[in-house]
Design a protein around this motif. Structure first.
Motif, PDB file in Angstrom:
ATOM      1  N   GLU A 164       0.846  -1.192   0.000  1.00  0.00           N
ATOM      2  CA  GLU A 164       0.000   0.000   0.000  1.00  0.00           C
ATOM      3  C   GLU A 164       0.886   1.247   0.000  1.00  0.00           C
ATOM      4  O   GLU A 164       1.833   1.360   0.797  1.00  0.00           O
ATOM      5  N   GLY A 165       0.589   2.154  -0.893  1.00  0.00           N
ATOM      6  CA  GLY A 165       1.380   3.378  -0.997  1.00  0.00           C
ATOM      7  C   GLY A 165       2.458   3.313  -2.054  1.00  0.00           C
ATOM      8  O   GLY A 165       3.007   4.348  -2.450  1.00  0.00           O
ATOM      9  N   ASP A 166       2.814   2.110  -2.525  1.00  0.00           N
ATOM     10  CA  ASP A 166       3.795   1.979  -3.608  1.00  0.00           C
ATOM     11  C   ASP A 166       3.180   2.418  -4.929  1.00  0.00           C
ATOM     12  O   ASP A 166       1.979   2.214  -5.172  1.00  0.00           O
ATOM     13  N   ASP A 167       3.990   3.025  -5.778  1.00  0.00           N
ATOM     14  CA  ASP A 167       3.561   3.324  -7.145  1.00  0.00           C
ATOM     15  C   ASP A 167       3.617   2.024  -7.934  1.00  0.00           C
ATOM     16  O   ASP A 167       4.709   1.462  -8.117  1.00  0.00           O
TER      17      ASP A 167
END
Length: 336
Positions: A164-167
């Motif tokens: 979660e939060g990774d591109d």
């Protein structure tokens, strides 16, 4: 099996490395056998099916940057063979992970012999590659082990997906760098290193190899959708299997940023539908082919190739550098 150097725009260099490619091919075919007949049939299956041998080509070209007396020496040939054997081993595992029915135009090993035997065959080839590079010294053993680790970590990350939060796009590009770029990088690094070019030059061509490996895989994502019959599998196979390759990830990024068009929304909607029928898959493939996201993906492949070539500015002008620039072009000139 007859092998020839690709067109690298340097005929004299191509003529010099062709005997090396032939020697690597002989060593490779010898390395994939040596057990009982039933095992040999399995471990030599993909080697006999052929392949581009781009990694040995890169090893032999990069060896030309060093001492001419070492460029086709025992260590360079061993390094080139060990890298290609590692690549072959990884294909056995990849096909199990992907449930691939074919590889290089022939039935995959897991399709013919089952998952357990295909995995063990890959392990055998990894072990033989490790034995081979053990003769090249501690530095090469460490480099090969680190590359093997990156191959496995890249494959694992692909299965887990981004946090979660990774591109998702950047995550995917890192997976490509680990799964493909790392071994192409090793091919270049070990060629220069064992050719006597020194560690600084080896680092340069290693970085070149990593970037061009990513470019190669991005080009494959385009080919999976746009090329009829040239990739060895039905166009859109990854889409049917629920694999989000780069064009789909770029569309999802547009959606997240609120910049997606209606055609893009329709493509993403189709991805959530049943794609088991050939007609449904064909409709989705045609929609993607006509969308400008495919040109964005092509441009990313070209950008990674250009970034690879830019690294070569640190090298002196000459036949080997010209050949590497041509090698970069070959990796993306397959774009449909």
């Amino acid at each position: 099996m007859s092998v020839h150097a690709p067109d690298l725009h340097v005929p004299d260099l191509e003529a010099r490395i062709t005997p090396g490619l032939e020697a690597v091919e002989d060593r490779l075919l010898e390395a994939v056998q040596g057990s009982r007949d039933l095992i040999d049939e399995l471990t030599r299956h993909l080697a006999h099916a052929g392949g581009k041998r781009i990694r040995p080509v890169l090893t032999l070209v990069c060896a030309q940057l060093g001492d001419p007396d070492r460029a086709l020496g025992e260590q360079v040939l061993t390094a080139a063979t060990g890298v290609e054997l590692t690549h072959l081993a990884s294909l056995y595992h990849d096909d199990v992970m992907d449930s691939a029915p074919t590889r290089r135009g022939v039935p995959s090993a897991q399709h013919l012999w089952g998952n357990n035997r295909a995995i063990l065959a890959g392990d055998v080839l990894f072990a033989r590659a490790s034995r081979m590079v053990a003769d090249l010294g501690e530095e090469t053993v460490r480099h090969h082990a680190h590359t093997f680790e990156r191959l496995c970590v890249g494959q694992l990350n692909e299965t887990f997906g981004p946090r979660e939060g990774d591109d998702p796009v950047e995550f995917y590009l890192q997976v490509l760098a680990d799964k493909t770029g790392s071994l192409v990088a090793a091919a270049g690094y070990l060629g220069a290193f064992h050719g006597g070019a020194g560690t600084e030059v080896a680092d340069v061509v290693g970085e070149f190899g990593e970037r061009i490996g990513v470019a190669f895989q991005i080009a494959d994502d385009v080919i999976d959708i746009c090329a009829e019959g040239t990739s060895g599998k039905t166009p859109g196979t990854d889409l049917r299997e629920g694999v989000d390759t780069l064009p789909v990830l770029l569309l999802r990024r547009r959606e997240a940023r609120g910049t997606i068009d209606q055609a893009g929304r329709q493509i993403l909607a189709k991805l959530g539908e049943d794609l088991s029928s050939d007609e449904a898959l064909r409709d989705l493939v045609l929609a993607l082919r006509s969308h400008d996201v495919m040109e964005e993906t092509r441009e990313m492949a070209r950008s990674w190739s250009n970034r690879a070539v830019a690294v070569l500015d640190a090298l002196p002008r000459g036949e080997a550098r010209t050949a590497l620039e041509a090698f970069a072009d070959l990796m993306v000139d397959r774009l449909a």
